[in-house]
Design a protein around this motif. Structure first.
Motif, PDB file in Angstrom:
ATOM      1  N   GLY A  18       0.823  -1.205   0.000  1.00  0.00           N
ATOM      2  CA  GLY A  18       0.000   0.000   0.000  1.00  0.00           C
ATOM      3  C   GLY A  18       0.855   1.252   0.000  1.00  0.00           C
ATOM      4  N   TYR A  19       1.929   1.246   0.788  1.00  0.00           N
ATOM      5  CA  TYR A  19       2.818   2.404   0.828  1.00  0.00           C
ATOM      6  C   TYR A  19       3.524   2.617  -0.503  1.00  0.00           C
ATOM      7  N   PHE A  20       4.099   1.548  -1.082  1.00  0.00           N
ATOM      8  CA  PHE A  20       4.836   1.690  -2.330  1.00  0.00           C
ATOM      9  C   PHE A  20       3.935   2.177  -3.467  1.00  0.00           C
ATOM     10  N   LEU A  21       2.690   1.757  -3.475  1.00  0.00           N
ATOM     11  CA  LEU A  21       1.750   2.249  -4.476  1.00  0.00           C
ATOM     12  C   LEU A  21       1.508   3.746  -4.292  1.00  0.00           C
ATOM     13  N   PHE A  22       1.351   4.158  -3.030  1.00  0.00           N
ATOM     14  CA  PHE A  22       1.176   5.586  -2.746  1.00  0.00           C
ATOM     15  C   PHE A  22       2.404   6.377  -3.169  1.00  0.00           C
ATOM     16  N   ASP A  23       3.587   5.929  -2.764  1.00  0.00           N
ATOM     17  CA  ASP A  23       4.805   6.685  -3.033  1.00  0.00           C
ATOM     18  C   ASP A  23       5.139   6.685  -4.519  1.00  0.00           C
ATOM     19  N   MET A  24       4.866   5.585  -5.204  1.00  0.00           N
ATOM     20  CA  MET A  24       5.099   5.523  -6.644  1.00  0.00           C
ATOM     21  C   MET A  24       4.218   6.553  -7.348  1.00  0.00           C
ATOM     22  N   GLY A  25       2.947   6.598  -6.976  1.00  0.00           N
ATOM     23  CA  GLY A  25       2.045   7.581  -7.569  1.00  0.00           C
ATOM     24  C   GLY A  25       2.489   9.001  -7.280  1.00  0.00           C
ATOM     25  N   TRP A  26       2.939   9.248  -6.042  1.00  0.00           N
ATOM     26  CA  TRP A  26       3.386  10.587  -5.658  1.00  0.00           C
ATOM     27  C   TRP A  26       4.622  10.989  -6.468  1.00  0.00           C
TER      28      TRP A  26
END
Length: 239
Positions: free
Chosen positions: A82-90
């Motif tokens: 969940g974090y990596f998806l958020f940070d990748m999008g950011w």
């Protein structure tokens, strides 16, 4: 699988919500400042959880790669996915990172998805997550020191030295040993072994950048030392 997808979505929403809360309550700082706070929180959580998994809950990743995922391993991987998806999008939206970091995030996301889909190799995935994130708090601290004008100090030097030593030991030495155990074991699937090789190659790419940074840092320190000698004379004391 439906529960896993739901869990990842819940974690993704959770990380986004934390970021939105920080932006709202900490509006005096920029978007990157608050994103790095989220990154710091994830790094600390990931290290604590995966350390417990590796050293207490088990099994030992160097001896039992390719084993079935445990509920705690699944929870740790879902949280980080969940974090990596958020940070990748950011990172993609704000265009703050280069290709190497985006490749690292991509391999991490695909590796966790693969591990969760196969239902095995969770222990070595958690070990890789531990090795990858243990230097993360130092990296964020270094950035915060630069933003607050405190980087050019003994604390900044201590952070840099600790980061370099920890990175070399965890990502290159321990990571190399982990990859060797993964490759010689008959249990992990071939695609998992390929993912391990990809992560280790990325570690060496980062290592090249770190060597360049260390070289620049040493040259700058040497130049400053010579300036002090020239200003105060050849017999001056240098702390």
């Amino acid at each position: 699988m439906t529960l896993l997808v739901a869990g990842v979505l819940v974690c993704l929403v959770g990380w986004i919500s934390l970021y939105a809360f920080l932006c709202h309550s900490n509006g005096s700082h920029g978007y990157e400042w608050n994103c790095r706070l989220v990154t710091l929180v994830h790094g600390i959580l990931a290290v604590c959880i995966t350390a417990y998994i590796g050293y207490v809950d088990g099994p030992w990743p160097f001896s039992y790669p390719g084993t079935k995922n445990t509920p705690l391993q699944i929870s740790a991987l879902v949280l980080s996915l969940g974090y990596f998806l958020f940070d990748m999008g950011w990172c993609v939206y704000f265009r703050t990172e280069g290709l190497v970091m985006l490749a690292h995030h991509t391999v991490s996301i695909l590796g966790i998805i693969l591990t969760l889909s196969l239902g095995e190799s969770g222990i070595e995935s958690c070990a890789v997550l531990f090795g990858s994130e243990i230097t993360n708090p130092l990296l964020q601290l270094r950035w915060f020191l630069r933003q607050t004008g405190r980087y050019e100090s003994r604390l900044g030097t201590a952070v840099d030295v600790t980061f370099v030593l920890l990175f070399v030991f965890m990502r290159v030495v321990v990571g190399g040993n982990m990859l060797y155990c993964e490759l010689i074991s008959p249990r992990p699937k071939f695609i998992i072994k390929c993912g391990g090789v990809a992560m280790y190659v990325l570690s060496w790419v980062f290592m090249v950048d770190i060597v360049r940074f260390t070289n620049r840092k040493y040259r700058r320190w040497t130049a400053q030392k010579k300036q002090v000698v020239v200003a105060n004379g050849p017999h001056s004391k240098i702390d």
